[in-house]
Design an enzyme around this catalytic site. Structure first.
Site, PDB file in Angstrom:
ATOM      1  CD  GLN A 238      15.639 -16.370  14.187  1.00  0.00           C
ATOM      2  OE1 GLN A 238      14.617 -15.722  14.030  1.00  0.00           O
ATOM      3  NE2 GLN A 238      16.525 -16.082  15.114  1.00  0.00           N
TER       4      GLN A 238
ATOM      5  NE  ARG B  62      18.887  -6.801   6.001  1.00  0.00           N
ATOM      6  CZ  ARG B  62      18.200  -7.869   5.568  1.00  0.00           C
ATOM      7  NH1 ARG B  62      18.128  -8.139   4.282  1.00  0.00           N
ATOM      8  NH2 ARG B  62      17.616  -8.676   6.433  1.00  0.00           N
TER       9      ARG B  62
ATOM     10  CG  ASP C 246      20.095 -11.465  17.632  1.00  0.00           C
ATOM     11  OD1 ASP C 246      19.453 -11.009  16.665  1.00  0.00           O
ATOM     12  OD2 ASP C 246      19.779 -12.533  18.209  1.00  0.00           O
TER      13      ASP C 246
ATOM     14  CG  ASP D  94      13.858  -6.306  11.657  1.00  0.00           C
ATOM     15  OD1 ASP D  94      12.614  -6.400  11.654  1.00  0.00           O
ATOM     16  OD2 ASP D  94      14.596  -6.934  10.863  1.00  0.00           O
TER      17      ASP D  94
ATOM     18  CB  CYS E 210       7.706  -8.834  11.166  1.00  0.00           C
ATOM     19  SG  CYS E 210       8.432  -9.701  12.541  1.00  0.00           S
TER      20      CYS E 210
HETATM   21  N1  SAH Z   1      17.209  -7.454  11.596  1.00  0.00           N
HETATM   22  C1  SAH Z   1      17.446  -8.801  11.143  1.00  0.00           C
HETATM   23  C2  SAH Z   1      16.289  -9.740  11.397  1.00  0.00           C
HETATM   24  C3  SAH Z   1      15.847  -9.816  12.823  1.00  0.00           C
HETATM   25  S1  SAH Z   1      15.009 -11.289  13.222  1.00  0.00           S
HETATM   26  C4  SAH Z   1      17.827  -8.785   9.678  1.00  0.00           C
HETATM   27  O1  SAH Z   1      17.907  -7.712   9.077  1.00  0.00           O
HETATM   28  O2  SAH Z   1      18.053  -9.847   9.114  1.00  0.00           O
HETATM   29  C5  SAH Z   1      14.848 -11.143  14.929  1.00  0.00           C
HETATM   30  C6  SAH Z   1      16.122 -11.384  15.722  1.00  0.00           C
HETATM   31  O3  SAH Z   1      15.822 -11.033  17.073  1.00  0.00           O
HETATM   32  C7  SAH Z   1      16.633 -12.811  15.778  1.00  0.00           C
HETATM   33  O4  SAH Z   1      17.972 -12.848  15.382  1.00  0.00           O
HETATM   34  C8  SAH Z   1      16.519 -13.227  17.277  1.00  0.00           C
HETATM   35  O5  SAH Z   1      17.622 -14.004  17.696  1.00  0.00           O
HETATM   36  C9  SAH Z   1      16.539 -11.896  17.938  1.00  0.00           C
HETATM   37  N2  SAH Z   1      15.866 -11.772  19.252  1.00  0.00           N
HETATM   38  C10 SAH Z   1      14.710 -12.316  19.667  1.00  0.00           C
HETATM   39  N3  SAH Z   1      14.375 -11.819  20.885  1.00  0.00           N
HETATM   40  C11 SAH Z   1      15.344 -10.919  21.218  1.00  0.00           C
HETATM   41  C12 SAH Z   1      15.560 -10.047  22.329  1.00  0.00           C
HETATM   42  N4  SAH Z   1      14.703  -9.986  23.314  1.00  0.00           N
HETATM   43  N5  SAH Z   1      16.636  -9.246  22.305  1.00  0.00           N
HETATM   44  C13 SAH Z   1      17.527  -9.289  21.286  1.00  0.00           C
HETATM   45  N6  SAH Z   1      17.379 -10.095  20.220  1.00  0.00           N
HETATM   46  C14 SAH Z   1      16.299 -10.892  20.180  1.00  0.00           C
END
Ligand code: SAH
Length: 418
Positions: A224, A236, A274, A321, A361
């Site tokens: 992504q 983190r 996820d 997140d 975000c």
């Molecule tokens: N926390 C991560 C970034 C998150 S980006 C980091 O530290 O790098 C957002 C993520 O949410 C993506 O991986 C996407 O696949 C996931 N996502 C999107 N909709 C979702 C849902 N309804 N439930 C769980 N995951 C979801």
């Protein structure tokens, strides 16, 4: 590490598309209505079309360089013009003469690099090297993953800087590859298609990097955004420091950034959720790269809302997140409700005195709007919390003071009261 066949036909040869000009000249002039220079003077680099009195000559194209002056004709700066968007000009420089544009771009990149060298810890070799307006390069993003640069040109003006940026990057950091991954809503508004191309160097799928001393494999072509969410690096590290002996839940874990941090910080257990199988496969691989066993974390493929609602477990430390839930200004109210709902579910999972690190975000639900959305969740869940710290992106993601539109990541570290 298979080549991504779906992208193969979108690959283009190295930079040098016909529209790229390395010596742009000032193509026209924009004069503002009386008093409408105030936001620019206050530090905002965006000039909206309603503020404009006159544009000369007629027929300027998207991305043309223009000189901007106030109603009295006083020079305010130079910027890239787009006749079709509400942001009509993105200011590039406030003073000076952009005659030597290539030098200006290289100078900005050099300054951006020097700033990152001062800001980023030695145990990290991936960071945002250029954050658009805040680094004096409106619409340009450069994420550095060790010796690989992933770039985005998000506006018509930025799109014309492709060759200059690649040349400057080559001189400054001699990257093994420069990969372009320009996509998204802003490009469409600017009249541009998505573009993915190798601009310089060798074809590659993945890069191994270090973040806070941990090893990560970043899928620079298929991941992504530009491959990873670099903005969360310092959060983190904070998370790691809170994880000792905790049962940890990482919701929306993507490639496992917070999960790895929690394990490094001595978590008792980590559950990572996820909805994407691909993201979870990357998280799994990142665990292995850091010599954690496959059982070190429980990876769950589920919608986070559903997991939170149905899991009976409680956790001492939770991170939420999610991807942006408000894609437009009009979706703001409904998005605020989604944040409330998600945080209500998360608060309910907290052990007594547990900690919740929660993020938005979405530019449209940022700052105090996000605080209100989360505060609303307490009443609904019956779990009350103290605010320990407000969080934002790491400082390699600067925003211009006076440009609130540039802010997008808001976070809160909360502690349940009981
Ligand atoms: N926390 C991560 C970034 C998150 S980006 C980091 O530290 O790098 C957002 C993520 O949410 C993506 O991986 C996407 O696949 C996931 N996502 C999107 N909709 C979702 C849902 N309804 N439930 C769980 N995951 C979801």
């Amino acid at each position: 590490m298979d080549a991504n066949r779906a992208d193969a036909d979108r690959r283009r040869p190295a930079a040098g598309a016909a529209s790229v000009h390395s010596k742009p000249t000032v193509a026209g002039r924009v004069r503002l209505l009386p008093g409408r220079e105030r936001p620019l003077r206050a530090g905002n680099p965006w000039l909206f079309s309603q503020a404009i009195a006159a544009v000369e000559p007629p027929g300027l194209a998207a991305g043309d360089l223009v000189e901007v002056s106030d109603a009295a004709g006083l020079l305010l700066g130079f910027g890239h013009y787009n006749p079709t968007t509400t942001i009509a000009v993105r200011l590039f420089c406030r003073s000076g003469n952009p005659a030597n544009f290539a030098e200006l771009v290289e100078d900005r990149l050099a300054r951006a690099l020097a700033a990152r060298r001062a800001l980023v810890r030695d145990d990290t070799d991936c960071y945002r090297l250029v954050n658009a307006e805040a680094d004096g390069l409106a619409g340009v993003i450069v994420d550095r993953y060790a010796d690989v640069a992933v770039v985005q040109f998000l506006t018509a003006g930025a799109d014309r800087m492709r060759e200059l940026v690649v040349n400057a990057l080559t001189r400054l950091i001699a990257p093994r590859a420069v990969l372009e991954r320009s996509r998204g809503a802003v490009r469409r508004e600017e009249g541009l298609d998505d573009r993915q191309a190798l601009l310089a160097g060798e074809e590659l799928e993945e890069v191994v990097v270090r973040e806070n001393g941990l090893t990560l494999c970043v899928a620079v072509r298929r991941g992504q955004k530009t491959g990873y969410f670099l903005d969360q690096r310092e959060n983190r590290a904070l998370f790691a420091g809170l994880a000792r002996n905790a049962r940890v839940l990482d919701c929306f874990c993507y490639a496992g950034g917070f999960t790895l941090a929690a394990l490094a910080g001595g978590a008792r257990s980590v559950t990572a959720v996820d909805s994407s199988a691909l993201a979870l496969s990357w998280a799994q691989r990142n665990l292995a790269l850091n010599a954690y066993s496959a059982q070190a974390a429980t990876l769950v493929r589920a919608r986070a809302e559903r997991f939170l609602a149905e899991s009976g477990e409680s956790f001492e430390l939770v991170v939420l997140d999610p991807p942006p839930l408000a894609r437009s200004r009009s979706a703001r109210r409904s998005a605020a409700r989604l944040y409330t709902e998600l945080n209500r579910l998360a608060l309910a999972r907290l052990a007594p005195y547990g900690l919740l690190m929660t993020f938005s975000c979405s530019t449209h639900v940022a700052g105090d709007d996000f605080v209100h959305a989360v505060a609303e969740a307490q009443a609904q869940s019956g779990r009350y919390a103290r605010l320990l710290r407000r969080l934002g992106p790491a400082p390699d993601h600067p925003v211009l003071l006076g440009h609130p539109e540039g802010q997008y990541l808001t976070g809160l570290l909360l502690a349940a009261t009981d």
